[in-house]
Design a protein around this motif. Structure first.
Motif, PDB file in Angstrom:
ATOM      1  N   GLY A  10      40.458  29.761 -43.738  1.00  0.00           N
ATOM      2  CA  GLY A  10      40.794  29.502 -42.337  1.00  0.00           C
ATOM      3  C   GLY A  10      41.086  30.732 -41.503  1.00  0.00           C
ATOM      4  N   PHE A  11      41.690  30.487 -40.336  1.00  0.00           N
ATOM      5  CA  PHE A  11      41.877  31.531 -39.322  1.00  0.00           C
ATOM      6  C   PHE A  11      42.457  32.835 -39.856  1.00  0.00           C
ATOM      7  CE2 PHE A  11      42.594  28.250 -35.694  1.00  0.00           C
ATOM      8  CZ  PHE A  11      41.241  27.996 -35.675  1.00  0.00           C
ATOM      9  N   CYS A  12      41.866  33.948 -39.420  1.00  0.00           N
ATOM     10  CA  CYS A  12      42.481  35.245 -39.695  1.00  0.00           C
ATOM     11  C   CYS A  12      43.464  35.521 -38.563  1.00  0.00           C
ATOM     12  CB  CYS A  12      41.413  36.337 -39.756  1.00  0.00           C
ATOM     13  SG  CYS A  12      40.571  36.583 -38.189  1.00  0.00           S
ATOM     14  N   PHE A  13      44.243  36.581 -38.737  1.00  0.00           N
ATOM     15  CA  PHE A  13      45.278  36.943 -37.773  1.00  0.00           C
ATOM     16  C   PHE A  13      44.712  37.137 -36.354  1.00  0.00           C
ATOM     17  CE2 PHE A  13      46.425  41.185 -36.075  1.00  0.00           C
ATOM     18  CZ  PHE A  13      47.675  40.907 -35.536  1.00  0.00           C
ATOM     19  N   GLY A  14      43.564  37.812 -36.261  1.00  0.00           N
ATOM     20  CA  GLY A  14      42.977  38.109 -34.950  1.00  0.00           C
ATOM     21  C   GLY A  14      42.517  36.854 -34.219  1.00  0.00           C
ATOM     22  N   VAL A  15      41.921  35.929 -34.960  1.00  0.00           N
ATOM     23  CA  VAL A  15      41.441  34.692 -34.350  1.00  0.00           C
ATOM     24  C   VAL A  15      42.634  33.830 -33.908  1.00  0.00           C
ATOM     25  CG1 VAL A  15      40.260  32.506 -34.852  1.00  0.00           C
ATOM     26  CG2 VAL A  15      39.190  34.658 -35.479  1.00  0.00           C
ATOM     27  N   SER A  16      43.663  33.736 -34.768  1.00  0.00           N
ATOM     28  CA  SER A  16      44.855  32.948 -34.401  1.00  0.00           C
ATOM     29  C   SER A  16      45.458  33.475 -33.114  1.00  0.00           C
ATOM     30  CB  SER A  16      45.944  33.044 -35.473  1.00  0.00           C
ATOM     31  OG  SER A  16      45.486  32.578 -36.674  1.00  0.00           O
ATOM     32  N   LEU A  17      45.569  34.792 -33.043  1.00  0.00           N
ATOM     33  CA  LEU A  17      46.171  35.425 -31.876  1.00  0.00           C
ATOM     34  C   LEU A  17      45.356  35.144 -30.608  1.00  0.00           C
ATOM     35  CD1 LEU A  17      48.663  37.323 -31.899  1.00  0.00           C
ATOM     36  CD2 LEU A  17      47.070  39.215 -31.625  1.00  0.00           C
ATOM     37  N   ALA A  18      44.028  35.242 -30.720  1.00  0.00           N
ATOM     38  CA  ALA A  18      43.157  35.006 -29.562  1.00  0.00           C
ATOM     39  C   ALA A  18      43.297  33.553 -29.085  1.00  0.00           C
ATOM     40  CB  ALA A  18      41.706  35.314 -29.927  1.00  0.00           C
ATOM     41  N   LEU A  19      43.369  32.616 -30.037  1.00  0.00           N
ATOM     42  CA  LEU A  19      43.494  31.210 -29.650  1.00  0.00           C
ATOM     43  C   LEU A  19      44.856  30.937 -29.022  1.00  0.00           C
ATOM     44  CD1 LEU A  19      41.712  29.481 -32.649  1.00  0.00           C
ATOM     45  CD2 LEU A  19      40.829  29.836 -30.361  1.00  0.00           C
ATOM     46  N   GLU A  20      45.889  31.606 -29.554  1.00  0.00           N
ATOM     47  CA  GLU A  20      47.234  31.438 -28.964  1.00  0.00           C
ATOM     48  C   GLU A  20      47.226  31.915 -27.513  1.00  0.00           C
ATOM     49  OE1 GLU A  20      50.250  33.422 -31.284  1.00  0.00           O
ATOM     50  OE2 GLU A  20      49.675  32.231 -33.043  1.00  0.00           O
ATOM     51  N   LYS A  21      46.568  33.048 -27.280  1.00  0.00           N
ATOM     52  CA  LYS A  21      46.513  33.573 -25.912  1.00  0.00           C
ATOM     53  C   LYS A  21      45.767  32.626 -24.989  1.00  0.00           C
ATOM     54  CE  LYS A  21      47.184  38.471 -26.636  1.00  0.00           C
ATOM     55  NZ  LYS A  21      46.723  39.831 -26.480  1.00  0.00           N
ATOM     56  N   LEU A  22      44.648  32.079 -25.484  1.00  0.00           N
ATOM     57  CA  LEU A  22      43.866  31.152 -24.669  1.00  0.00           C
ATOM     58  C   LEU A  22      44.685  29.890 -24.391  1.00  0.00           C
ATOM     59  CD1 LEU A  22      41.316  30.209 -23.246  1.00  0.00           C
ATOM     60  CD2 LEU A  22      40.333  29.611 -25.442  1.00  0.00           C
ATOM     61  N   ASP A  23      45.354  29.358 -25.427  1.00  0.00           N
ATOM     62  CA  ASP A  23      46.174  28.152 -25.240  1.00  0.00           C
ATOM     63  C   ASP A  23      47.260  28.395 -24.195  1.00  0.00           C
ATOM     64  OD1 ASP A  23      44.738  26.709 -27.054  1.00  0.00           O
ATOM     65  OD2 ASP A  23      46.092  27.090 -28.742  1.00  0.00           O
ATOM     66  N   ALA A  24      47.881  29.577 -24.260  1.00  0.00           N
ATOM     67  CA  ALA A  24      48.951  29.895 -23.310  1.00  0.00           C
ATOM     68  C   ALA A  24      48.401  29.904 -21.881  1.00  0.00           C
ATOM     69  CB  ALA A  24      49.566  31.249 -23.656  1.00  0.00           C
ATOM     70  N   GLU A  25      47.184  30.409 -21.704  1.00  0.00           N
ATOM     71  CA  GLU A  25      46.572  30.441 -20.373  1.00  0.00           C
ATOM     72  C   GLU A  25      46.264  29.029 -19.891  1.00  0.00           C
ATOM     73  OE1 GLU A  25      46.377  33.027 -18.432  1.00  0.00           O
ATOM     74  OE2 GLU A  25      47.264  34.219 -20.038  1.00  0.00           O
ATOM     75  N   VAL A  26      45.734  28.200 -20.790  1.00  0.00           N
ATOM     76  CA  VAL A  26      45.382  26.817 -20.429  1.00  0.00           C
ATOM     77  C   VAL A  26      46.648  26.063 -20.003  1.00  0.00           C
ATOM     78  CG1 VAL A  26      44.492  24.616 -21.338  1.00  0.00           C
ATOM     79  CG2 VAL A  26      43.332  26.746 -21.908  1.00  0.00           C
ATOM     80  N   GLU A  27      47.737  26.303 -20.713  1.00  0.00           N
ATOM     81  CA  GLU A  27      48.985  25.584 -20.422  1.00  0.00           C
ATOM     82  C   GLU A  27      49.603  25.964 -19.084  1.00  0.00           C
ATOM     83  OE1 GLU A  27      51.503  25.943 -23.863  1.00  0.00           O
ATOM     84  OE2 GLU A  27      49.945  24.912 -25.028  1.00  0.00           O
ATOM     85  N   LYS A  28      49.290  27.153 -18.591  1.00  0.00           N
ATOM     86  CA  LYS A  28      49.894  27.582 -17.316  1.00  0.00           C
ATOM     87  C   LYS A  28      49.424  26.745 -16.133  1.00  0.00           C
ATOM     88  CE  LYS A  28      50.394  32.497 -18.343  1.00  0.00           C
ATOM     89  NZ  LYS A  28      49.651  33.752 -18.135  1.00  0.00           N
TER      90      LYS A  28
END
Ligand code: F3S
Length: 281
Positions: A10-28
């Protein structure tokens, strides 16, 4: 049936981080959100973002002035970043920190006058980004053989670096060769990421002990395909699928133990569903 699931699946550190950033943007909910290219190579995840109205841009020129654009984990070329910054409302850099470090390392070596020798895949998005930090002072190669055909100059300094997902053993052989040719005129940047290697090593170990192996992940995900390849290279019957629905019970008739792993862009929910399917057999 017993399922041996890889701990590294599953997700590596870089992919998890990128998805977290995208999720944070979507939530705004304060701007339209887009990504430059698919955020990861996984159809299920991309479908989810599409439903959340996240637009996937083909190029930086497509960006809208009201849009906040997320740069994916692979990173992008410098000139693309400049175009994007002018075209959109805001750029959110979700480049994996390890890729960013490679980009900046290359940039620093080039400013010191070095010529870049980059071990990587032609046309890979990460490689295009890395190469952009060297301008025209770079040579890209995909094997030691290819590098051996490149005429090295007798009076310039060189810097050796690699795409983060390249093979460490081959990189060591390349380094060794260049040391014999360039000696103190060679600077080496250690840019290879362990995430790929750890996944492959675990897949190899599991493939040697099971009746068959299931590798879950996008068909266009290079690291997922390589996991299936290393498993097959062990002589293990290997199924590469994007989701559990593609498997059929008859494929595993008479088997007792099956291995399960997944690429660095495969969501946990997809791996869990596959494990559940296999366990029930
Ligand atoms: Fe980054 Fe390594 Fe993943 S470079 S994107 S953590 S494979």
């Amino acid at each position: 049936m017993e399922v041996r699931r890889a701990k590294t699946a599953g997700f590596c550190f870089g992919v998890s981080l990128a998805l977290e950033k995208l999720d944070a943007e979507v939530e705004k909910h304060d701007a339209k959100i887009a990504t430059l290219g698919p955020i990861i190579h996984n159809p299920q995840v991309l479908e989810r973002y599409e439903k959340q109205n996240v637009r996937c841009l083909k190029n930086a020129e497509e960006a809208d002035a009201n849009e906040r654009v997320v740069i994916r984990a692979h990173g992008i070329p410098r000139e693309t970043e400049t175009t994007l910054t002018k075209a959109c409302k805001d750029v959110v850099d979700a480049t994996c920190p390890k890729v960013k470090r490679a980009q900046l390392g290359i940039h620093s070596m080039i400013s010191k006058g070095c010529f870049l020798l980059l071990y990587g895949e032609k046309d890979h998005p990460e490689v295009r980004g890395l190469m952009s930090y060297a301008g025209d002072r770079a040579f890209l190669f995909n094997s030691l053989e290819e590098l051996k055909n490149f005429p090295l100059s007798a009076d310039i300094d060189y810097c050796l670096a690699a795409q983060t997902t390249q093979d460490r053993e081959e990189f060591a052989r390349i380094d060794e060769y260049l040391q014999t040719q360039l000696a103190e005129r060679l600077q080496v940047l250690n840019t290879i990421c362990n995430a790929t290697r750890e996944r492959q090593q675990e897949a190899i170990a599991i493939a040697q002990e099971v009746d068959a192996m299931v590798v879950v992940g996008g068909y266009n995900s290079g690291n997922t395909r390589r996991l299936a390849d290393v498993s097959r290279a062990q002589g293990c019957l290997t199924f590469h699928v994007e989701k559990s629905e593609e498997l059929s019970a008859s494929d595993f008739k008479g088997m007792k133990v099956v291995g399960l792993t997944a690429g660095a862009s495969t969501p946990r929910s997809v791996i869990d569903a596959t494990e559940e399917f296999l366990t029930k057999l």
